[in-house]
Enzyme design. Structure first.
Site, PDB file in Angstrom:
ATOM      1  N   GLU A  66       0.871  -1.213  -0.006  1.00  0.00           N
ATOM      2  CA  GLU A  66      -0.079   0.152   0.024  1.00  0.00           C
ATOM      3  C   GLU A  66       0.833   1.165   0.059  1.00  0.00           C
ATOM      4  OE1 GLU A  66      -3.352   0.068  -0.141  1.00  0.00           O
ATOM      5  OE2 GLU A  66      -3.217  -1.997  -0.647  1.00  0.00           O
TER       6      GLU A  66
ATOM      7  N   TRP B 184       1.821   1.748  -3.409  1.00  0.00           N
ATOM      8  CA  TRP B 184       0.919   2.432  -4.395  1.00  0.00           C
ATOM      9  C   TRP B 184       1.025   3.705  -4.037  1.00  0.00           C
ATOM     10  CZ3 TRP B 184      -2.073   1.220  -8.388  1.00  0.00           C
ATOM     11  CH2 TRP B 184      -2.311  -0.231  -8.663  1.00  0.00           C
TER      12      TRP B 184
ATOM     13  N   TRP C  35     -19.968  10.463 -21.461  1.00  0.00           N
ATOM     14  CA  TRP C  35     -20.267  10.526 -19.988  1.00  0.00           C
ATOM     15  C   TRP C  35     -21.681  10.986 -19.941  1.00  0.00           C
ATOM     16  CZ3 TRP C  35     -17.249   7.360 -17.446  1.00  0.00           C
ATOM     17  CH2 TRP C  35     -15.974   6.989 -17.736  1.00  0.00           C
TER      18      TRP C  35
ATOM     19  N   ASN D  21     -11.463   1.553   2.456  1.00  0.00           N
ATOM     20  CA  ASN D  21     -10.995   1.552   1.051  1.00  0.00           C
ATOM     21  C   ASN D  21     -12.035   0.660   0.221  1.00  0.00           C
ATOM     22  OD1 ASN D  21      -8.956   2.555  -0.899  1.00  0.00           O
ATOM     23  ND2 ASN D  21      -8.389   0.298  -0.565  1.00  0.00           N
TER      24      ASN D  21
ATOM     25  N   TRP E  92     -15.592  10.567 -13.986  1.00  0.00           N
ATOM     26  CA  TRP E  92     -14.949  10.246 -12.795  1.00  0.00           C
ATOM     27  C   TRP E  92     -14.525  11.573 -11.720  1.00  0.00           C
ATOM     28  CZ3 TRP E  92     -10.097  12.605 -11.943  1.00  0.00           C
ATOM     29  CH2 TRP E  92      -9.476  12.954 -13.213  1.00  0.00           C
TER      30      TRP E  92
ATOM     31  N   TRP F 285      -9.591   6.709  -8.269  1.00  0.00           N
ATOM     32  CA  TRP F 285     -10.751   7.101  -8.906  1.00  0.00           C
ATOM     33  C   TRP F 285     -10.464   6.852 -10.590  1.00  0.00           C
ATOM     34  CZ3 TRP F 285     -15.840   8.308  -8.790  1.00  0.00           C
ATOM     35  CH2 TRP F 285     -16.213   8.366  -7.586  1.00  0.00           C
TER      36      TRP F 285
END
Length: 434
Positions: A258, A261, A289, A324, A342, A365
């Protein structure tokens, strides 16, 4: 000889221990005067109640106390950084300004202006790596390009993770170089334009037992002890990333991943700053969209008729936090089930999350919406119902946040899953052909 000062500018590193820029300032300079700026360029965009500003205010007040115990102080200013520094450079004979790197587009522009001002005044402006283990171009491909896929990045990140990169900076050895100065007052939260709330922020602690069990517990939102709640402290630097990585290395490969990331998304934002407002993959901006204020409002308020989505959004609105796993489900629902761009959701999370961090929030996202680097393929569409069966089988989390679930009072689903899935697949296929 006239006394000169070196300023240390606190930003996303609100601690006196293991702070790279502060250590270097104290080690190499004398009369180090710490500074913090409540930046009006940022604050003017925020509502009057913002718990993050309250957290910063409380933390800065504590820093000020700690420095006063050392017969020094923290100079707390309120204004645009460039104007504040023009004033400070007039007020004090300043030799140098030390601070830590920041990677966000606004911060980069701000720092370029300050560096230019310093150069004109013959003042050194020095910045250091502090909030990441590896930054910018430290982890690149064999062809020296930035990584845009996480797994090979992580493999190289882990390979490079020698004890050298995890060593703490012993600030305490050089504390005698803080300048001695009379205490000054700091602006109240009210004078900054914000209202204080009765709120207790999570403590920055992480236990060995949490880390040892992290891989098993992290996906279950009803387990409050299953995740570290350290995001807020990482965001504002009240914890040391090096200390956390050392703990993760001892107890949890998954938690260490993590942290990798986090570095990965920071270097993506650094190399590809367009991702702040546009899709990493430009072709995804061609998708048709959908736009609907009423649909967006139902999603924001947790009234979609999908209990896991609604529970997550209500938790976010009430606490400034969302688990999460649930973040992935709520993001996927907005981008895939409702086919909203998004960025609408990313901005709402930016407004509400206590631990909001542009690089991580944006990266996650875009991952969920399939528009980012190393994203979930567009045909991967979370089924919110099967996510409950896997991660909240007894509906404990759902019932906590959606007490009317399974009663006549609970809203009907705003869109049918099969229809939404097929609509999303068709829109993505059509948009990507253009």
């Amino acid at each position: 000889m006239n006394k000169t000062y070196t300023l240390f500018w606190f930003r996303r590193d609100l601690r006196l221990f293991d702070n790279a820029g502060l250590f270097n300032a104290l080690k190499h300079e004398e009369n180090v005067l710490p500074v913090f700026i409540f930046d009006t360029e940022i604050l003017k965009k925020l509502p009057a109640i913002d718990l993050r500003v309250q957290f910063i205010h409380e933390t800065v007040a504590e820093l000020k106390k700690q420095l006063q115990k050392r017969k020094s102080d923290l100079v707390v200013e309120h204004g645009s950084p460039i104007e504040v520094y023009k004033k400070l450079l007039e007020k004090y004979p300043i030799k140098a300004i030390y601070t830590n790197h920041d990677y966000e587009p606004y911060a980069r522009t701000r720092d370029e202006k300050i560096a230019k001002l310093c150069a004109a005044k013959k003042v050194e402006f020095k910045t250091f790596k502090d909030q990441a283990i590896f930054e910018k171009s430290e982890i690149v491909t064999d062809q020296e390009n930035p990584y845009t896929v996480f797994t090979p990045y992580k493999n190289k990140w882990l390979k490079a993770l020698s004890p050298f990169y995890l060593k703490s900076y012993p600030v305490e050895l050089y504390e005698s170089n803080f300048t001695k100065i009379k205490p000054s007052a700091m602006p109240s939260l009210k004078s900054l334009g914000f209202e204080a709330q009765d709120f207790t922020f999570p403590e920055p602690t992480v236990s060995a037992s949490l880390l040892k069990n992290y891989a098993k517990t992290r996906d279950f939102p009803e387990l409050d002890h299953g995740t570290s709640h350290l995001g807020l402290h990482l965001r504002f630097g009240t914890v040391s990333i090096r200390e956390l990585a050392r703990e993760a290395k001892k107890f949890s490969d998954v938690w260490l991943s993590e942290l990798a990331w986090r570095d990965f998304f920071m270097q993506i934002l650094w190399h590809y700053p367009h991702v702040e407002k546009q899709s990493f993959k430009p072709q995804y901006d061609k998708i048709a969209w959908r736009e609907s204020k009423s649909e967006l409002e139902l999603w924001k308020t947790g009234q979609t008729g999908y209990p896991l989505v609604d529970a997550g959004m209500r938790e976010l609105n009430a606490t400034g936090y969302m688990h999460n796993r649930v973040r992935m489900v709520t993001a996927s629902f907005l981008a895939k089930h409702l086919l909203h761009y998004w960025y609408e959701g990313e901005r709402y999370f930016a407004e509400k999350l206590l631990d909001y961090d542009l690089a991580a929030n944006n990266g996650n996202w875009q991952w969920a919406a399939s528009t980012g680097c190393d994203a979930a393929p567009y045909f991967r569409i979370f089924n919110p119902e099967s996510q409950i069966e896997r991660f909240d089988p007894d509906y404990e989390y759902v019932k906590k946040w959606v007490p009317e679930y399974n009663t006549a009072k609970y809203v009907k689903p705003m869109v049918e899953h099969k229809f939404a899935r097929e609509r999303a697949l068709a829109a993505f296929k059509k948009g990507l052909k253009k």
